[in-house]
Scaffold this motif. Sequence first.
Motif, short mmCIF file in Angstrom:
data_model
loop_
_atom_site.label_atom_id
_atom_site.label_comp_id
_atom_site.label_asym_id
_atom_site.label_seq_id
_atom_site.Cartn_x
_atom_site.Cartn_y
_atom_site.Cartn_z
N THR A 115 -7.01 2.06 -67.65
CA THR A 115 -6.71 3.15 -66.71
C THR A 115 -7.27 2.31 -65.13
O THR A 115 -8.09 1.65 -65.27
CB THR A 115 -7.45 4.20 -66.74
N LEU A 116 -6.08 2.33 -64.25
CA LEU A 116 -6.68 1.60 -62.93
C LEU A 116 -6.50 2.77 -61.86
O LEU A 116 -5.52 3.84 -62.02
CB LEU A 116 -5.55 0.81 -62.64
N TYR A 117 -7.42 3.05 -60.94
CA TYR A 117 -7.41 4.08 -60.18
C TYR A 117 -7.08 3.66 -58.67
O TYR A 117 -7.59 2.79 -58.22
CB TYR A 117 -8.96 4.63 -60.16
N LEU A 118 -6.09 4.30 -58.20
CA LEU A 118 -5.62 4.07 -57.01
C LEU A 118 -5.98 5.10 -55.91
O LEU A 118 -5.80 6.33 -56.05
CB LEU A 118 -3.95 3.99 -56.89
N LEU A 119 -6.73 4.62 -54.84
CA LEU A 119 -7.13 5.84 -54.01
C LEU A 119 -6.26 5.93 -52.89
O LEU A 119 -5.51 5.15 -52.41
CB LEU A 119 -8.49 5.17 -53.16
N ALA A 120 -5.92 7.32 -52.44
CA ALA A 120 -5.22 7.59 -51.28
C ALA A 120 -3.88 6.92 -51.33
O ALA A 120 -3.27 6.63 -50.40
CB ALA A 120 -5.96 7.15 -49.99
N GLU A 121 -3.13 6.94 -52.59
CA GLU A 121 -1.87 6.17 -52.72
C GLU A 121 -1.86 4.94 -52.40
O GLU A 121 -0.67 4.70 -51.77
CB GLU A 121 -0.81 7.38 -52.13
N GLY A 122 -2.69 4.22 -51.77
CA GLY A 122 -2.58 2.93 -51.42
C GLY A 122 -2.64 2.84 -49.66
O GLY A 122 -2.52 1.81 -49.18
N ARG A 123 -2.73 4.16 -49.15
CA ARG A 123 -2.83 4.10 -47.99
C ARG A 123 -4.29 4.11 -47.40
O ARG A 123 -5.13 3.85 -48.19
CB ARG A 123 -2.21 5.57 -47.34
N LEU A 124 -4.41 4.07 -45.94
CA LEU A 124 -5.89 3.77 -45.45
C LEU A 124 -6.98 4.63 -46.16
O LEU A 124 -7.09 5.89 -45.81
CB LEU A 124 -5.78 3.65 -43.91
N VAL A 125 -7.66 4.04 -46.89
CA VAL A 125 -8.83 4.64 -47.59
C VAL A 125 -9.69 5.48 -46.59
O VAL A 125 -10.23 6.56 -46.86
CB VAL A 125 -9.64 4.14 -48.55
N ASN A 126 -10.10 4.71 -45.31
CA ASN A 126 -11.28 5.16 -44.47
C ASN A 126 -10.49 6.58 -43.75
O ASN A 126 -11.32 7.30 -43.22
CB ASN A 126 -11.46 4.49 -43.63
N LEU A 127 -9.24 6.54 -43.69
CA LEU A 127 -8.72 7.87 -42.90
C LEU A 127 -8.44 8.86 -43.86
O LEU A 127 -8.38 10.07 -43.43
CB LEU A 127 -7.37 7.41 -42.08
N ILE A 128 -7.94 8.60 -44.95
CA ILE A 128 -7.50 9.67 -45.93
C ILE A 128 -8.82 10.19 -46.72
O ILE A 128 -8.68 11.37 -47.14
CB ILE A 128 -6.48 9.04 -47.13
N CYS A 129 -9.57 9.25 -47.30
CA CYS A 129 -10.56 9.75 -48.04
C CYS A 129 -11.91 9.94 -47.28
O CYS A 129 -12.98 10.53 -47.78
CB CYS A 129 -10.82 8.88 -49.08
N ALA A 130 -12.24 9.41 -45.81
CA ALA A 130 -13.18 9.91 -45.31
C ALA A 130 -12.62 10.44 -43.87
O ALA A 130 -11.56 10.62 -43.67
CB ALA A 130 -13.95 8.45 -44.96
N ASP A 131 -13.53 10.36 -42.78
CA ASP A 131 -13.16 10.86 -41.65
C ASP A 131 -12.71 9.66 -40.56
O ASP A 131 -12.66 10.20 -39.35
CB ASP A 131 -14.45 11.68 -41.01
N GLY A 132 -12.24 8.59 -41.14
CA GLY A 132 -11.82 7.69 -40.22
C GLY A 132 -13.15 7.11 -39.28
O GLY A 132 -14.36 6.92 -39.99
N HIS A 133 -12.94 6.50 -38.21
CA HIS A 133 -14.07 5.71 -37.63
C HIS A 133 -15.25 6.77 -37.18
O HIS A 133 -14.85 7.81 -36.59
CB HIS A 133 -13.45 5.04 -36.43
N PRO A 134 -16.39 6.34 -37.19
CA PRO A 134 -17.48 7.10 -36.59
C PRO A 134 -16.99 7.15 -35.08
O PRO A 134 -16.29 6.42 -34.40
CB PRO A 134 -18.62 6.06 -36.70
N VAL A 135 -17.53 8.31 -34.39
CA VAL A 135 -17.19 8.70 -33.17
C VAL A 135 -17.65 7.77 -31.88
O VAL A 135 -17.02 7.46 -31.22
CB VAL A 135 -17.84 10.02 -32.92
N GLU A 136 -18.81 7.08 -32.45
CA GLU A 136 -19.23 6.04 -31.07
C GLU A 136 -18.26 4.92 -31.26
O GLU A 136 -18.23 4.20 -30.13
CB GLU A 136 -20.59 5.56 -31.92
N VAL A 137 -17.79 4.79 -32.26
CA VAL A 137 -16.91 3.39 -32.18
C VAL A 137 -15.63 3.76 -31.66
O VAL A 137 -14.82 3.11 -30.81
CB VAL A 137 -16.64 3.09 -33.71
N MET A 138 -15.06 5.09 -31.90
CA MET A 138 -13.62 5.53 -31.11
C MET A 138 -13.99 5.49 -29.76
O MET A 138 -13.01 5.43 -28.78
CB MET A 138 -13.18 7.01 -31.88
N ASP A 139 -15.31 6.10 -29.23
CA ASP A 139 -15.37 5.89 -27.86
C ASP A 139 -15.09 4.85 -26.98
O ASP A 139 -14.60 4.86 -26.00
CB ASP A 139 -16.91 6.28 -27.64
#
Lengths: 242, 242, 242, 242
Positions: free
Chosen positions: D158-182
């Motif tokens: 079995t191989l596990y694919l996260l977020a259908e291969g789309r950006l794992v940090n956007l799909i499985c987490a909340d994306g960039h920390p807010v200080e970085v987006m600032d």
Amino acid sequence: MAVNDADCKHLFDNRYGTGQSAWEGVIRATNLSIAGSVAVVVGYGFVGKGVAMRAKGLGARVIVTEVQPIRAIEAIMDGFEVMPIVEAARLGDFFVTVTGNRDVIAGEAFEVMKDGAVLANAGHFDVEICKPHLAKLADRVEIVRPNVEAYRLRDGRTLYLLAEGRLVNLICADGHPVEVMDMTFSLQLLGLHHVITNRPVPGLHSIPLDIDTRVASMRLAAWGTSIDMLTPEQKLYQASWE
Amino acid sequence: MAVNDADCKHLFDNRYGTGQSAWEGVIRATNLSIAGSVAVVVGYGFVGKGVAMRAKGLGARVIVTEVQPIRAIEAIMDGFEVMPIVEAARLGDFFVTVTGNRDVIAGEAFEVMKDGAVLANAGHFDVEICKPHLAKLADRVEIVRPNVEAYRLRDGRTLYLLAEGRLVNLICADGHPVEVMDMTFSLQLLGLHHVITNRPVPGLHSIPLDIDTRVASMRLAAWGTSIDMLTPEQKLYQASWE
Amino acid sequence: MAVNDADCKHLFDNRYGTGQSAWEGVIRATNLSIAGSVAVVVGYGFVGKGVAMRAKGLGARVIVTEVQPIRAIEAIMDGFEVMPIVEAARLGDFFVTVTGNRDVIAGEAFEVMKDGAVLANAGHFDVEICKPHLAKLADRVEIVRPNVEAYRLRDGRTLYLLAEGRLVNLICADGHPVEVMDMTFSLQLLGLHHVITNRPVPGLHSIPLDIDTRVASMRLAAWGTSIDMLTPEQKLYQASWE
Amino acid sequence: MAVNDADCKHLFDNRYGTGQSAWEGVIRATNLSIAGSVAVVVGYGFVGKGVAMRAKGLGARVIVTEVQPIRAIEAIMDGFEVMPIVEAARLGDFFVTVTGNRDVIAGEAFEVMKDGAVLANAGHFDVEICKPHLAKLADRVEIVRPNVEAYRLRDGRTLYLLAEGRLVNLICADGHPVEVMDMTFSLQLLGLHHVITNRPVPGLHSIPLDIDTRVASMRLAAWGTSIDMLTPEQKLYQASWE
């Protein structure tokens, strides 16, 4: 059986399990960057070492507070700053308590914290961070994200308390990674088996070293890792020493 | 008095002292880059942990070999690779033995090492690396830099042995940093004082915890570091647990 | 040919070469422990990054000083503290200058340093640490170990200057590791060959990217390392982007 | 305005932002331990460096794959292993792609992966991991946790694919920390202001250095961090060099 004192438990569950899951809880709850922040780790036992190590690995400047001199110099030799909590309180962006004691962040520490500081507990019950004192300083408390309470202090600052001061790795994350729990459950099972088979006198017993070693060996086998074995000559040589 | 078992000794002298001075010995003897190299650390006790941690800190890829399963998974959880010495032998640029045992690099391991590999011992006597076997494989041995013997093997490879297999941190560097020796000497002095004052029955005794703690406190004071103290309420709470 | 601007030069020679050799120089000259100390790195360019990374890897708490805001936040995001030199001066046990500029430790900074602080330069000429000012504060200067001058200040403190403020990695150690110099010499040789073959107009020229890449490929081959190659489809895809 | 090329963007957003959020995505999706695992980072550009640095900081053994020789040796000098993806495929527990290219994990690599390997993309579109090939090897695909697809291969793995291969940090987490987006938003705003004020000729323009520096200075001020300034003498000295 004192499962918590087995090496396979306190080394792996406490240090590596909580090290990762406490920060996962903080990040999931706040979405703040650990890199570039000042992380204050209150307590440098097994759990504290794991939490401090991961904070450093995530890019934080790490400050440790302790009550035991030996642990304090261990933290310094590991590259961390050590200071009393009242001084660390002025500097921290994140505070994680891991002492097993009560009121380790309390009173004066709250009064000098930076606006926006985040408080979390990964040690024990919800008494490590003194919530009654925090409540007394606050005008009102609002839930601003799931598991994030904003204490709006009368002097204008806001302090964020995660998971109501309960275990941040259990409440804000999924607790220990499964591989780590495997080891703990194995110890519990084999410990129970030992009790049934050997019927020791009632009382608190340590996990026998051979059970601890056996769990470790199974973990290595699951990873596909081989290690060396002492030759008869080496066993003899070692015995001549000990 | 078993000074070597005191926390202030084995934590600081063994882990941090030898961690730095062993690599200082290797670098001074060879002037090779640790960054980008593969460092094999044979043994993951207190000294081995220090040697591995510093190798990583200097930029090496670190492989650990062990005979105890618990230490082996500890090494893996610390981010290192673990494998038998015969496999590690194929990969290493530097080998540092820290086991206290004999012939931990021997026989088959020498036969698969890369041309140019460097062998050093930071553990104990000059029996950790099996010199007789190495000599048997070699055509001739030349001293190519101070404390660097080039074993010219009959198959064309050269293996470099530092300090004739004796302690690389003592022979190729200046031994422990002075701050670390301070602690060891303090333990010895206070241990001696304890013996004179309390006249324990003849035999091997541990350094009492309060001496260990007192040495640690003096070290903190010398650094100008303050730490927290338990309040009476916290002592009570802690006692209710233990 | 501006060899110093080639990636193979500034990445490897400046960052990794000086990172290791500067600390090797400090340790060899002083035999002090880097673990547990506060290391102040003055400048966070390529060399400064290497020196700071290795200080952390050796167990120091690292403070960086900078004049460029972008580099300053890079240092913070890498987990280091950033502050003006006059503040860092109060905290440091070791100071390493790596700026290429003059008088980066001077005047007021000397006046607040701790008794016993160690000063070294790994950047450039012996003007980074302002020796005339240091001399003015001192009663007398003694050589206490090879390459270690003790400036006995009139207020009772002693500051130790290594290598008379000249490059600590060249004077107190053996300079860059040989593997790093290999890359620099290869760049110089191939750069010279390029000049002879292509006769560019007189002036300062960059090392062509293909020479830089070729040196890197030879380094990989010497390590026995293979890497992937873009498929024709991937080249096409990448071109569609750029 | 090419905001992505500004230092404040690619250094902080790409390296530190994605470094944390990619692993946060993997941990949140899988609740597996990074410590003790083998993490394969495919690509060693700015994002790859951040992802590899954090994997190491979380306790993984890290393998890097690359197509550019200079980046490959940079990875090695940073202490990572480098090898072709087909070899890394046999070893990895986690794979994170960060190349901006397509099919960087494909074909043969899938065939040799360990049962249970986890695949995630943090680079770009969902073409970095070749999903059609993966689908072809599979009997069926099941969703076993949110954002975790289990590809049940016909050979039993079995191989596990996260977020259908789309950006794992956007799909499985909340994306960039807010200080970085600032910082990214500040660059965008000031870049826009620059366009309106200076009306450059149509085309792709770099963010002017002074805007980049100004955003960095605001970030430092928000942290309460001061830095040094060049004296007139130092500016003169520096100018004499450049």
